[in-house]
Design a protein around this motif. Structure first.
Motif, PDB file in Angstrom:
ATOM      1  N   ALA A  25      17.653  -7.587  13.336  1.00  0.00           N
ATOM      2  CA  ALA A  25      18.941  -7.249  12.730  1.00  0.00           C
ATOM      3  C   ALA A  25      19.552  -8.498  12.114  1.00  0.00           C
ATOM      4  O   ALA A  25      19.296  -9.614  12.562  1.00  0.00           O
ATOM      5  N   THR A  26      20.335  -8.301  11.068  1.00  0.00           N
ATOM      6  CA  THR A  26      21.014  -9.417  10.414  1.00  0.00           C
ATOM      7  C   THR A  26      22.369  -8.931   9.916  1.00  0.00           C
ATOM      8  O   THR A  26      22.488  -7.799   9.452  1.00  0.00           O
ATOM      9  N   SER A  27      23.371  -9.765  10.037  1.00  0.00           N
ATOM     10  CA  SER A  27      24.706  -9.376   9.633  1.00  0.00           C
ATOM     11  C   SER A  27      24.793  -9.217   8.114  1.00  0.00           C
ATOM     12  O   SER A  27      24.456 -10.140   7.370  1.00  0.00           O
ATOM     13  N   SER A  28      25.229  -8.059   7.668  1.00  0.00           N
ATOM     14  CA  SER A  28      25.429  -7.759   6.236  1.00  0.00           C
ATOM     15  C   SER A  28      24.182  -8.007   5.403  1.00  0.00           C
ATOM     16  O   SER A  28      24.263  -8.255   4.208  1.00  0.00           O
ATOM     17  N   ASN A  29      23.003  -7.985   6.034  1.00  0.00           N
ATOM     18  CA  ASN A  29      21.728  -8.241   5.364  1.00  0.00           C
ATOM     19  C   ASN A  29      21.720  -9.579   4.637  1.00  0.00           C
ATOM     20  O   ASN A  29      21.056  -9.748   3.621  1.00  0.00           O
ATOM     21  N   LEU A  30      22.441 -10.558   5.164  1.00  0.00           N
ATOM     22  CA  LEU A  30      22.511 -11.872   4.523  1.00  0.00           C
ATOM     23  C   LEU A  30      21.304 -12.754   4.821  1.00  0.00           C
ATOM     24  O   LEU A  30      21.044 -13.706   4.101  1.00  0.00           O
ATOM     25  N   GLN A  31      20.580 -12.459   5.904  1.00  0.00           N
ATOM     26  CA  GLN A  31      19.393 -13.242   6.272  1.00  0.00           C
ATOM     27  C   GLN A  31      19.720 -14.740   6.300  1.00  0.00           C
ATOM     28  O   GLN A  31      19.057 -15.548   5.660  1.00  0.00           O
ATOM     29  N   THR A  32      20.739 -15.113   7.048  1.00  0.00           N
ATOM     30  CA  THR A  32      21.189 -16.505   7.069  1.00  0.00           C
ATOM     31  C   THR A  32      20.475 -17.328   8.140  1.00  0.00           C
ATOM     32  O   THR A  32      21.088 -18.088   8.884  1.00  0.00           O
ATOM     33  N   TRP A  33      19.173 -17.167   8.190  1.00  0.00           N
ATOM     34  CA  TRP A  33      18.365 -17.964   9.103  1.00  0.00           C
ATOM     35  C   TRP A  33      17.086 -18.366   8.390  1.00  0.00           C
ATOM     36  O   TRP A  33      16.667 -17.735   7.419  1.00  0.00           O
ATOM     37  N   SER A  34      16.504 -19.419   8.871  1.00  0.00           N
ATOM     38  CA  SER A  34      15.182 -19.862   8.425  1.00  0.00           C
ATOM     39  C   SER A  34      14.444 -20.364   9.656  1.00  0.00           C
ATOM     40  O   SER A  34      15.035 -20.552  10.715  1.00  0.00           O
ATOM     41  N   VAL A  35      13.163 -20.589   9.502  1.00  0.00           N
ATOM     42  CA  VAL A  35      12.362 -21.123  10.599  1.00  0.00           C
ATOM     43  C   VAL A  35      11.377 -22.127  10.024  1.00  0.00           C
ATOM     44  O   VAL A  35      10.876 -21.944   8.915  1.00  0.00           O
ATOM     45  N   ILE A  36      11.142 -23.177  10.772  1.00  0.00           N
ATOM     46  CA  ILE A  36      10.161 -24.191  10.382  1.00  0.00           C
ATOM     47  C   ILE A  36       9.130 -24.310  11.500  1.00  0.00           C
ATOM     48  O   ILE A  36       9.484 -24.479  12.670  1.00  0.00           O
ATOM     49  N   SER A  37       7.872 -24.216  11.121  1.00  0.00           N
ATOM     50  CA  SER A  37       6.778 -24.478  12.049  1.00  0.00           C
ATOM     51  C   SER A  37       6.458 -25.968  11.949  1.00  0.00           C
ATOM     52  O   SER A  37       6.097 -26.462  10.885  1.00  0.00           O
ATOM     53  N   VAL A  38       6.612 -26.669  13.060  1.00  0.00           N
ATOM     54  CA  VAL A  38       6.393 -28.114  13.068  1.00  0.00           C
ATOM     55  C   VAL A  38       5.033 -28.396  13.705  1.00  0.00           C
ATOM     56  O   VAL A  38       4.788 -27.999  14.846  1.00  0.00           O
ATOM     57  N   ARG A  39       4.177 -29.086  12.947  1.00  0.00           N
ATOM     58  CA  ARG A  39       2.842 -29.435  13.447  1.00  0.00           C
ATOM     59  C   ARG A  39       2.589 -30.938  13.433  1.00  0.00           C
ATOM     60  O   ARG A  39       1.668 -31.404  14.082  1.00  0.00           O
ATOM     61  N   ASP A  40       3.377 -31.673  12.675  1.00  0.00           N
ATOM     62  CA  ASP A  40       3.200 -33.115  12.543  1.00  0.00           C
ATOM     63  C   ASP A  40       3.490 -33.789  13.884  1.00  0.00           C
ATOM     64  O   ASP A  40       4.609 -33.713  14.403  1.00  0.00           O
ATOM     65  N   PRO A  41       2.482 -34.475  14.478  1.00  0.00           N
ATOM     66  CA  PRO A  41       2.683 -35.111  15.786  1.00  0.00           C
ATOM     67  C   PRO A  41       3.844 -36.107  15.805  1.00  0.00           C
ATOM     68  O   PRO A  41       4.537 -36.207  16.815  1.00  0.00           O
ATOM     69  N   ALA A  42       4.062 -36.828  14.724  1.00  0.00           N
ATOM     70  CA  ALA A  42       5.164 -37.799  14.688  1.00  0.00           C
ATOM     71  C   ALA A  42       6.512 -37.081  14.765  1.00  0.00           C
ATOM     72  O   ALA A  42       7.419 -37.524  15.483  1.00  0.00           O
ATOM     73  N   LYS A  43       6.653 -35.974  14.034  1.00  0.00           N
ATOM     74  CA  LYS A  43       7.905 -35.208  14.091  1.00  0.00           C
ATOM     75  C   LYS A  43       8.081 -34.558  15.453  1.00  0.00           C
ATOM     76  O   LYS A  43       9.190 -34.533  16.001  1.00  0.00           O
ATOM     77  N   LEU A  44       6.999 -34.039  16.025  1.00  0.00           N
ATOM     78  CA  LEU A  44       7.085 -33.443  17.355  1.00  0.00           C
ATOM     79  C   LEU A  44       7.511 -34.476  18.392  1.00  0.00           C
ATOM     80  O   LEU A  44       8.283 -34.168  19.302  1.00  0.00           O
ATOM     81  N   ALA A  45       7.037 -35.712  18.240  1.00  0.00           N
ATOM     82  CA  ALA A  45       7.434 -36.782  19.170  1.00  0.00           C
ATOM     83  C   ALA A  45       8.930 -37.055  19.077  1.00  0.00           C
ATOM     84  O   ALA A  45       9.607 -37.227  20.096  1.00  0.00           O
ATOM     85  N   VAL A  46       9.456 -37.093  17.857  1.00  0.00           N
ATOM     86  CA  VAL A  46      10.900 -37.314  17.682  1.00  0.00           C
ATOM     87  C   VAL A  46      11.678 -36.148  18.278  1.00  0.00           C
ATOM     88  O   VAL A  46      12.677 -36.348  18.993  1.00  0.00           O
ATOM     89  N   LEU A  47      11.241 -34.921  18.010  1.00  0.00           N
ATOM     90  CA  LEU A  47      11.947 -33.746  18.539  1.00  0.00           C
ATOM     91  C   LEU A  47      11.898 -33.726  20.061  1.00  0.00           C
ATOM     92  O   LEU A  47      12.887 -33.374  20.713  1.00  0.00           O
ATOM     93  N   ALA A  48      10.761 -34.108  20.636  1.00  0.00           N
ATOM     94  CA  ALA A  48      10.654 -34.173  22.103  1.00  0.00           C
ATOM     95  C   ALA A  48      11.624 -35.210  22.660  1.00  0.00           C
ATOM     96  O   ALA A  48      12.276 -34.970  23.682  1.00  0.00           O
ATOM     97  N   GLU A  49      11.744 -36.342  21.984  1.00  0.00           N
ATOM     98  CA  GLU A  49      12.681 -37.386  22.419  1.00  0.00           C
ATOM     99  C   GLU A  49      14.124 -36.879  22.353  1.00  0.00           C
ATOM    100  O   GLU A  49      14.899 -37.063  23.298  1.00  0.00           O
ATOM    101  N   ILE A  50      14.479 -36.219  21.251  1.00  0.00           N
ATOM    102  CA  ILE A  50      15.829 -35.663  21.106  1.00  0.00           C
ATOM    103  C   ILE A  50      16.125 -34.686  22.234  1.00  0.00           C
ATOM    104  O   ILE A  50      17.232 -34.637  22.757  1.00  0.00           O
ATOM    105  N   ALA A  51      15.103 -33.921  22.607  1.00  0.00           N
ATOM    106  CA  ALA A  51      15.266 -32.888  23.632  1.00  0.00           C
ATOM    107  C   ALA A  51      15.112 -33.437  25.049  1.00  0.00           C
ATOM    108  O   ALA A  51      14.830 -32.675  25.978  1.00  0.00           O
TER     109      ALA A  51
END
Length: 169
Positions: free
Chosen positions: A35-61
């Motif tokens: 479901a989406t409010s007013s059919n605006l589809q105000t979301w996106s998703v990114i699949s992250v596979r780059d090990p360097a980016k995953l390392a930064v995201l793990a650190e942030i988390a």
């Protein structure tokens, strides 16, 4: 379906095997059916596979190692930038864009889409865990992923085959 929903567990350890071919596409298709409010589809998703980016995201988390170990890591985005760009392309100012309500709708849409994807993943025998701690530093997440203004990482999740449990003797 009810049994599957009631059986949900957050899993933070995974087997190294990759999910079956087409799994990512299936999860995004399930998310797109949310479901989406007013059919605006105000979301996106990114699949992250780059090990360097995953390392930064793990650190942030907070050092969550499973972020770097899972074969599918999806960052769900509250995304009002797409509609803003579409309005600009048409020479139209979208008056509702700068309001908190617009962002709230985007965050809810992202949550609904991600929940559909989690249910789909679990129906395929995969295990998941939400990573809300990406909100610890939304600016660094945006920089790491190259997000445009108007896009905020609202949550993420790791998904993979569950670990093999030893059998009792």
């Amino acid at each position: 379906m009810i049994a599957s929903l009631l059986d949900h567990r957050s899993v933070r350890g995974y087997r190294p095997d990759a999910p079956p071919e087409g799994t990512l596409e299936t999860l995004v298709a399930a998310a797109s059916s949310a479901a989406t409010s007013s059919n605006l589809q105000t979301w996106s998703v990114i699949s992250v596979r780059d090990p360097a980016k995953l390392a930064v995201l793990a650190e942030i988390a907070g050092g969550q190692k499973h972020i770097q170990q899972c074969p599918i890591f999806l960052v769900w985005l509250a995304d009002v930038s797409r509609n803003e760009r579409l309005g600009q392309d048409e020479g139209t100012v979208l008056e509702g864009m700068p309001y908190l309500e617009t962002f709230l709708v985007a965050a809810i849409d992202a949550a609904l889409a991600s929940q559909n994807a989690v249910v789909a993943a679990e129906s395929l025998g995969l295990s998941t865990v939400y990573i809300g701690a990406l909100r610890n530093d939304v600016v660094r997440v945006a920089e790491t992923l190259g997000l445009p203004p108007g896009v905020v990482g609202s949550s993420a999740y790791a998904s993979a085959m569950p670990p093999t449990r030893p059998r009792p003797r």
